[in-house]
Design a protein around this motif. Sequence first.
Motif, PDB file in Angstrom:
ATOM      1  N   ILE A 160      -2.922   3.376   6.090  1.00  0.00           N
ATOM      2  CA  ILE A 160      -2.133   2.290   5.493  1.00  0.00           C
ATOM      3  C   ILE A 160      -1.671   1.309   6.566  1.00  0.00           C
ATOM      4  O   ILE A 160      -1.731   0.083   6.390  1.00  0.00           O
ATOM      5  CB  ILE A 160      -0.932   2.874   4.719  1.00  0.00           C
ATOM      6  CG1 ILE A 160      -1.412   3.607   3.471  1.00  0.00           C
ATOM      7  CG2 ILE A 160       0.064   1.776   4.351  1.00  0.00           C
ATOM      8  CD1 ILE A 160      -0.323   4.326   2.713  1.00  0.00           C
ATOM      9  N   MET A 190      -4.466  -0.904   7.572  1.00  0.00           N
ATOM     10  CA  MET A 190      -4.703  -1.935   6.561  1.00  0.00           C
ATOM     11  C   MET A 190      -3.684  -3.058   6.689  1.00  0.00           C
ATOM     12  O   MET A 190      -4.019  -4.243   6.542  1.00  0.00           O
ATOM     13  CB  MET A 190      -4.650  -1.309   5.165  1.00  0.00           C
ATOM     14  CG  MET A 190      -5.772  -0.323   4.872  1.00  0.00           C
ATOM     15  SD  MET A 190      -5.510   0.623   3.353  1.00  0.00           S
ATOM     16  CE  MET A 190      -5.489  -0.671   2.134  1.00  0.00           C
ATOM     17  N   ARG A 191      -2.450  -2.705   6.963  1.00  0.00           N
ATOM     18  CA  ARG A 191      -1.420  -3.732   7.144  1.00  0.00           C
ATOM     19  C   ARG A 191      -1.707  -4.582   8.381  1.00  0.00           C
ATOM     20  O   ARG A 191      -1.476  -5.797   8.372  1.00  0.00           O
ATOM     21  CB  ARG A 191      -0.040  -3.076   7.277  1.00  0.00           C
ATOM     22  CG  ARG A 191       0.475  -2.417   6.005  1.00  0.00           C
ATOM     23  CD  ARG A 191       1.802  -1.739   6.262  1.00  0.00           C
ATOM     24  NE  ARG A 191       2.328  -1.095   5.062  1.00  0.00           N
ATOM     25  CZ  ARG A 191       3.453  -0.364   5.031  1.00  0.00           C
ATOM     26  NH1 ARG A 191       4.152  -0.206   6.144  1.00  0.00           N
ATOM     27  NH2 ARG A 191       3.869   0.178   3.906  1.00  0.00           N
ATOM     28  N   HIS A 209       0.813  -1.227   0.000  1.00  0.00           N
ATOM     29  CA  HIS A 209       0.000   0.000   0.000  1.00  0.00           C
ATOM     30  C   HIS A 209       0.842   1.270   0.000  1.00  0.00           C
ATOM     31  O   HIS A 209       0.296   2.361   0.201  1.00  0.00           O
ATOM     32  CB  HIS A 209      -0.973   0.023   1.187  1.00  0.00           C
ATOM     33  CG  HIS A 209      -1.730  -1.239   1.386  1.00  0.00           C
ATOM     34  ND1 HIS A 209      -2.522  -1.796   0.400  1.00  0.00           N
ATOM     35  CD2 HIS A 209      -1.812  -2.095   2.454  1.00  0.00           C
ATOM     36  CE1 HIS A 209      -3.060  -2.916   0.850  1.00  0.00           C
ATOM     37  NE2 HIS A 209      -2.640  -3.134   2.092  1.00  0.00           N
ATOM     38  N   THR A 269       2.547   4.322  -1.727  1.00  0.00           N
ATOM     39  CA  THR A 269       2.191   5.006  -2.975  1.00  0.00           C
ATOM     40  C   THR A 269       3.391   5.580  -3.709  1.00  0.00           C
ATOM     41  O   THR A 269       3.288   5.928  -4.886  1.00  0.00           O
ATOM     42  CB  THR A 269       1.213   6.138  -2.676  1.00  0.00           C
ATOM     43  OG1 THR A 269       1.857   7.108  -1.822  1.00  0.00           O
ATOM     44  CG2 THR A 269      -0.038   5.605  -1.976  1.00  0.00           C
TER      45      THR A 269
END
Length: 631
Positions: free
Chosen positions: A176, A179-180, A162, A164
């Motif tokens: 991010i 999400m990890r 994720h 960018t």
Amino acid sequence: MTVHQEDAELERKIVELLPSSSGARTRKGWHSTGTVELAAKLVDASGVVEKAHEWRCQDDAWSRAKRPVKDEQRDPGFGKRGGRPAMFTTRQVLIIMLLHSVTGEPLLIKELATTVHERLNPRSRELLGLPADPSDMNCGQVYTNFRRALRRFLDAIDSAPHSTGRRLRYSEVLRIRAMRAEESENLAEKSSRGSWVANQLLHMTYLYLPKEVRANWRGTISVDGTAVPVWGKAGSPGAKKRTLDSMCSPEFDAGWHSRTAEDHNGEKNKDHNGDKGRKRLKRTQEEFKWAYEATIAVMAEDPDCVTDFPKLALSVSLEKPAGRVAENAMVCVGAIVDRGLPINYFVGDRAYLPHSDVDKLQGPLKALGYKFVADLRSDQLGIQGQHAGALLVEGTWYCPSMPTALIEASIDHLNKKISDDTYQRLIDARRDYMLQTKEKADSNGVVQMRCPAMGPNPTVDCPLKPQKQTSVGLGIPKLRTKIIKPPKHPDRICSNRSSVAFGPDAGANEAGLKYGQAVPYRSKEWHTLYQTPRSTIEGLNAMVKDEGKGALGSAGRRRARGYTFQSLCVAVLLAGANIRMIDSFLAKPIKTTAERIVARTDRRRRKQTLDSYRQRANAPPLVGPAAEAAN
């Protein structure tokens, strides 16, 4: 001919020299076919390409398992890969990257694509499985498809997804990381994959070294960390100034790297660590780098080595600076042990030994069979612990009657109360008071030790344990150091008839395991075992950062962003440095020897053993962003 006519004629000739619209012409020549062939053989032998294909199949199955049932009912082909065949393969990507590393060229994707397009002769293109005529592709197509092929490979080992590649607000960074955290188990698996790839490439260079030369290395390693600067805007706001709208670095998984004096040897600056042992170097802004830190384990010499060998990098692990020092060291050690390489001494600076937690570094290392050689801070000098009456002084067990002047010799030397010569004489005088090893350590780390006044070769005369006078020959009595003031209340080391067991938990808070050393601190043997490996790792760091070769310290030569890409680049650059060292070494005449090592079998059972420190099989410590996601 007029001036205007001459200018027109000159302009016509220059236009003829310009490249066509199909792409820019390179100014560099073809790569050596032999170097391309070597890179191809190492990549093919590593098994990385086959593993990458296996991992992609596993990830596809994992993705299909996560999809909702309604998607499967709507489209049976949901989640399956489609589209035209890829132009480049993982094998070709790795070979080109290793080729650039060996030849000392940058790992820029544009330069890698240029090599594919213009710098390979027909034989090299055949080795890589590329079309014989590259004119069918333009530079833009080659760049785009090469970058996609690299990205496909990185996806299978990417433990920091994720990202960018651009600056993000802190709120986006938090999203991010959340999400990890949701896929921490998957990231832990990919972290292990990435570590295996990096260390497998290094292991191939180790096997590239002839077997008779490898036999000269007895298993001693030196471990150290070095900065890996990253390209782009440096730094992220500190915790005090940070808000949700604060802009962070594109490489937000990196951190500020700075070298402190307390972590390194103080031979050149003996009062480097001050009274409290925590004084830092005077640093300027230029000494701070926004970077990752690569922990590298390198082959090193020890007194058992009788012939020379190239000091190769054996394993590597990448992490945020000063983060999980012990865990990254164990990742490097685990990669060495898993590949069946020999085990001997472990040498590291103060950041590793004795600063690390026993459960994270010293215990696991001891369970594997490593012996320690380390430096100490000023607040760690003198007495470090006691067991059965014996004193642990700077990593070695001594008689409780050892004089105070010998116990505090290092402290007095640090405070400049005694000269260098006097200090060395006091260190040598400690030997008479060292406990004697009756038996070598068993597989559980238990050592049987006895008083220096006992055994066939006593070094002191103690009234608590009188010995018959012996002679060295011709009736001349053997002189021994006399104990004048024995302990008033002797403990087991003085009262036991034979010996005392010193296990892994000897001393308060496992001091024997935390501070124990293979040889007496600051003795001649210590200087040999510590300084030579430390010089070796520092030399490797300097070589791999040489601007004329690998240039690991130059972020501009590997500008693609992301933790996983940087980890792959570090491994490839170290592999290239290893190959150059091997080629240089083999150009000189060498002598070789071989030795058989016989292991003892433990037949006893102990309550306190090293089993509690052994790491679980196939479960190395988590490092890098995957470790943050798991927490």
